[in-house]
Design an enzyme around this catalytic site. Structure first.
Site, PDB file in Angstrom:
ATOM      1  N   HIS A   1       3.479  -0.960  -0.442  1.00 31.10           N
ATOM      2  CA  HIS A   1       3.536   0.538  -0.417  1.00 31.10           C
ATOM      3  C   HIS A   1       4.641   0.758  -1.387  1.00 31.10           C
ATOM      4  O   HIS A   1       5.505   1.278  -1.569  1.00 31.10           O
ATOM      5  CB  HIS A   1       4.001   1.081   1.065  1.00 31.10           C
ATOM      6  CG  HIS A   1       2.940   1.216   1.780  1.00 31.10           C
ATOM      7  ND1 HIS A   1       2.196   2.281   1.971  1.00 31.10           N
ATOM      8  CD2 HIS A   1       2.492   0.409   2.906  1.00 31.10           C
ATOM      9  CE1 HIS A   1       1.311   2.381   2.940  1.00 31.10           C
ATOM     10  NE2 HIS A   1       1.575   1.114   3.593  1.00 31.10           N
TER      11      HIS A   1
ATOM     12  N   ASP B   1       5.401  -3.046   5.815  1.00 32.87           N
ATOM     13  CA  ASP B   1       3.907  -2.285   6.319  1.00 32.87           C
ATOM     14  C   ASP B   1       2.812  -2.776   5.557  1.00 32.87           C
ATOM     15  O   ASP B   1       2.985  -2.537   4.262  1.00 32.87           O
ATOM     16  CB  ASP B   1       4.196  -1.008   6.156  1.00 32.87           C
ATOM     17  CG  ASP B   1       3.207  -0.263   7.328  1.00 32.87           C
ATOM     18  OD1 ASP B   1       2.790  -0.645   8.232  1.00 32.87           O
ATOM     19  OD2 ASP B   1       2.801   1.030   6.782  1.00 32.87           O
ATOM     20  N   GLU B   2       1.662  -3.144   6.164  1.00 30.64           N
ATOM     21  CA  GLU B   2       0.460  -3.063   5.499  1.00 30.64           C
ATOM     22  C   GLU B   2       0.209  -3.826   4.258  1.00 30.64           C
ATOM     23  O   GLU B   2      -0.253  -3.378   3.351  1.00 30.64           O
ATOM     24  CB  GLU B   2      -0.094  -1.511   5.459  1.00 30.64           C
ATOM     25  CG  GLU B   2      -0.221  -1.004   6.615  1.00 30.64           C
ATOM     26  CD  GLU B   2      -0.692   0.559   6.704  1.00 30.64           C
ATOM     27  OE1 GLU B   2      -1.640   0.830   7.532  1.00 30.64           O
ATOM     28  OE2 GLU B   2      -0.573   1.170   5.286  1.00 30.64           O
ATOM     29  N   VAL B   3       0.589  -5.066   4.039  1.00 31.98           N
ATOM     30  CA  VAL B   3       0.460  -5.614   2.816  1.00 31.98           C
ATOM     31  C   VAL B   3      -1.241  -6.283   2.934  1.00 31.98           C
ATOM     32  O   VAL B   3      -1.347  -7.103   4.186  1.00 31.98           O
ATOM     33  CB  VAL B   3       1.497  -6.820   2.662  1.00 31.98           C
ATOM     34  CG1 VAL B   3       0.885  -7.825   1.676  1.00 31.98           C
ATOM     35  CG2 VAL B   3       2.739  -6.381   2.358  1.00 31.98           C
TER      36      VAL B   3
END
Length: 846
Positions: A442, A527-529
């Site tokens: 992100h 978050d969300e790699v």
């Protein structure tokens, strides 16, 4: 920034006039003799929710009308737009091609053989979304037109609308179970759990205090109070004076004494004791200034509504303290920017409901919103979205921000002075600001800003051009984020990545020091790699060899070990999303997050959003393993989730639908107790040790679909009051008993009190004070029974008005005073104290 550049022959180098104009955000004239984007009319329609030829996908179409006197030519143009959904790319009917530019930016362009669009003619352009579309929030937004001959000229198509979704084939959701439409009858039955209570039976304070001992009389408010407080409580004394109606005489009111002392039986620094007595006035004692401030907010709740004829306060004694020390609200200002006045407004509302942690989501793929000394590109590029044919100028349009770099939602940042002002404003309200610097995923805004810095300095011969670089130019890793980016992750193999993080952390520390406001933690993302990141980065592979790391999972640990050391050097602890405390693994061939044993003694605080299928108990497993956690489950605490599945209801739905009662029904220490369908079976529960690691709960608002501050109001209020109730008050009796029938009866009683307090006192007070909070006024429930229409509302006390001729109700329409006997199309809406209407519900009573 934009991957879709103009053909080589049409491009300008960095010294050319069009490129220079684009850097300044100026518009160039469109080519002569062709249709102007400003004169195009564009409509979007959802055709079929489940396309016959492609189950599980959605067929949409654009309807493009040329209202210019010039034609849209057979070639040499592109129509750009944003879509959060993945789309089926390739050639479409009519010889047009749909392409993905990057992330959620797409473009339509003519293929060879396209006939053009003559003046006055209309073209239909059908295409496919790669999933079933439920919410109109996922429909395309922000369209604009660019001609190849003027690649830096982008003209927004302002005559653009989404057509309504009403036909049966548009609403067919057979391949998307769990997304049923909510009818007025459904709403009526849901609302039946609460009826209108007499004023005397409405709970007097939200969130519910720990102890309330009523007295026998009242304290008349014959004038403004005489406030006495020590110098250390000057801010609280000013708040106290602001609570009372300006219409009261300037003198002659009761004594109001504020002090810091000891609240019997309460150790929390936020505890307070409030006593109101007819003979002696009002006393508020807090264990700290924060406790005094909370006592004043309770006093506000007890005051009569503005305009009362003979204002008075009830005699009582309240001893109160919060259940959790962490009671938070996260506001995302990165995906769509919101200025400091909006932040101030929400800090005021947080203080009103005794929330004390403001999680400030400042950076994202689509925007970096904080000025950092020494790194001007973070805001000159990373805080600006708009069209450019030349890379490195600004970020691409996102979430409908359009081509104009001056768009207020796409572009903007807080100067250092702004941020210091926000810190001081929050501190005066006893709210801790927790800044978030999202990493390593992100991070596209930062990655691209530092790449632009590199190219600028390298071209100028600078020796430290790569000092803050966040990407390995030789990286050939293949990955895609949930937002469809493949170039947005910081590279942990580069030393320059840590130089960048160290610089940013040091500057944030300086800002807090300049504000005189303590900084305890910085939220460091996690978050969300996506899977696949770093696997083909030479820099990352070299780091793995040097450190003896076996996989990129180990590289993740190595990254956060170094990030934590940077924070510790500044006396800070690390906060982040749940991934900072978890480790990816496989169980029966399926991915699973398990507690990471490496960081249990590092003092991390993990904010756990994921309670979706398969991860229902993740928060409890992390707490049981020794991690401090904040509960922020998507199915209960995400304010950007739509209230229901109806297409027109604002919000997204990737995680859940979250109604007011879903938030109210959250049980922090046993949230699987009332999970539907037995979802809690076989899942871990909190141990006694785990309970001690739950720091609190947080409401979360991401702003992909939120460009208007009024929509923040709609999505967050009054759900935020239910969050405050759960964060402050102890578990209610219905949450702890073992008798299901008794629990249901207790719940109905408590729920009725809560919504009556909202509808009769809390929200009307906001209306009458002129706060301008555009909270959600839900559509009424309607049920046709025995030839009459029954109406109710989730918030008893709001006025219901109706029409029987099919027109929309207004503030002068007839009041619903009982069953509606008229025939015809009955339309009903609820209204606030200022005459603002909520959503209309409609039924036919033949």
């Amino acid at each position: 920034m934009m991957a879709a550049a103009a053909p080589a022959a049409a491009r300008q180098d960095g010294q050319g006039a069009p490129a220079a104009a684009a850097m300044r955000g100026e518009r160039q004239a469109e080519p002569p003799g062709v249709a102007s984007g400003a004169r195009l009319r564009l409509r979007w329609e959802l055709q079929r929710s489940v396309a016959e030829a492609a189950p599980g996908r959605t067929q949409g179409r654009f309807i493009l009308t040329n209202n210019d006197s010039q034609p849209l030519p057979p070639g040499g143009w592109s129509l750009y737009f944003n879509s959060m959904d993945s789309l089926a790319t390739g050639e479409l009917a009519g010889r047009l091609v749909l392409e993905q530019v990057a992330g959620g930016l797409w473009r339509l362009r003519p293929a060879p053989g396209f006939a053009g669009l003559a003046a006055g003619r209309t073209l239909e352009i059908p295409y496919l979304h790669n999933q079933v579309m439920i919410k109109l929030a996922h429909a395309p937004v922000g369209p604009y037109l660019v001609y190849d001959a003027a690649p830096d000229t982008a003209v927004a198509i302002t005559d653009f609308q989404h057509l309504p979704v009403t036909r049966p084939e548009q609403l067919d959701r057979r391949s998307a179970p769990g997304h049923a439409l909510v009818t007025p009858a459904d709403t009526y039955r849901r609302n039946q759990r609460a009826g209108l209570l007499p004023a005397a039976a409405v709970p007097p304070v939200l969130p519910t205090p720990l102890q309330l001992q009523p007295g026998g009389g009242t304290l008349a408010l014959s004038g403004q109070p005489a406030v006495t407080a020590p110098a250390a409580l000057a801010t609280e004394a000013a708040l106290a004076r602001s609570l009372f109606p300006a219409s009261l005489p300037p003198a002659g009111g009761p004594a109001l004494r504020l002090s810091v002392g000891s609240v019997p039986g309460q150790s929390s620094p936020e505890a307070y004791r409030l006593a109101i007595a007819a003979g002696s006035g009002i006393d508020i004692v807090g264990n700290s200034a924060a406790g005094v401030a909370h006592g004043l907010q309770t006093l506000r709740e007890l005051l009569p509504l503005p305009g009362a004829a003979a204002p008075a306060l009830p005699e009582l004694t309240i001893v109160d303290a919060p259940r959790f020390g962490y009671r938070g609200f996260m506001l995302d200002v990165s995906r769509n920017f919101h200025g400091k006045e909006t932040v101030f407004r929400w800090l005021d509302l947080m203080a009103r409901f005794k929330l004390n942690k403001f999680h400030f989501h400042l950076t994202e793929d689509e925007g970096w919103r904080l000025e950092i000394a020494g790194l001007p590109e973070l805001t000159s590029i990373g805080a600006v979205r708009g069209h450019s044919a030349k890379p490195g100028v600004r970020l691409q349009p996102a979430y409908g921000s359009g081509p104009d770099p001056k768009d207020a939602g796409g572009s903007g940042f807080y100067s250092r002075a702004d941020y210091i002002e926000i810190l001081r404003y929050a501190a005066a309200r006893h709210i801790e600001v927790i800044p978030e610097i999202e990493m390593p995923g992100h991070a596209r805004a930062a990655v691209q800003a530092m790449e632009a810095r590199y190219h600028r300095l390298k071209a100028a011969g600078g020796r430290d051009a790569a000092k803050y670089l966040l990407k390995d130019f030789a990286d050939r890793s293949v990955y895609k984020s949930p937002q469809m980016y493949n170039d947005h992750v910081m590279d942990p193999g580069l030393e320059s990545t840590y130089t960048f993080i160290e610089h940013v952390v040091a500057e944030v520390v300086k800002l807090h020091r300049a504000a005189g406001v303590p900084l305890r933690t910085i939220y460091m993302g996690g978050d969300e790699v996506p899977d696949g990141a770093w696997e083909r980065s030479p820099a990352s592979q070299a780091r793995m060899r040097k450190a003896g790391l076996e996989s990129t999972v180990d590289l993740w640990d190595d990254f956060y070990e170094r990030v934590d050391r940077i924070l510790r050097k500044h006396g800070l602890f690390t906060s982040g999303w749940e991934e900072i405390a978890a480790r990816k693994t496989l169980l029966d061939g399926k991915p699973k997050l398990v507690p990471n044993p490496r960081f249990t003694r590092h003092g991390f605080t993990a904010y756990v959003w994921n309670n979706t299928t398969g991860a229902e108990d993740l928060a409890y497993r992390l707490a049981n393993a020794g991690y401090d956690i904040v509960l922020a489950p998507v199915t209960k605490m995400y304010m950007d989730m739509a209230h229901n599945a109806n297409p027109e209801e604002p919000g997204v739905n990737w995680g859940a639908y979250v109604e007011l009662d879903d938030v109210y029904g959250f049980i922090p220490f046993d949230y699987l107790k009332n999970a539907p369908g037995g979802a809690g079976a076989g899942k871990d529960r909190l141990t006694d040790v785990g309970k001690r690691h739950v720091r609190g709960i947080q409401a979360t608002l991401f702003t992909e679909t939120v460009r208007d501050p009024a929509l923040i109001d709609y999505l967050v209020m009054p759900r935020l009051v239910a969050v405050a109730e759960r964060a402050w008050a102890p578990d209610p009796a219905w949450a702890t008993g073992s008798d299901a029938a008794r629990n249901e009866a207790l719940y109905r009683t408590a729920w009725s009190g809560f919504v009556n307090a909202l509808g009769q006192r809390v929200l009307p007070r906001l209306d009458l004070e002129g706060r301008g909070v555009a909270y959600r006024i839900a559509p009424p429930g309607l049920l046709v029974e025995g030839g009459r229409v029954l109406a109710n509302h989730v918030l008893p006390g709001l006025a219901l008005r109706y029409t029987s001729d099919g027109s929309a109700p207004t503030a002068t329409s007839r009041v619903v005073a009982g069953p509606i006997a008229e025939r015809g199309t009955i339309r009903v809406a609820a209204f606030d104290r200022n005459g603002r209407a909520g959503a209309v519900a409609s039924v036919d009573n033949p």
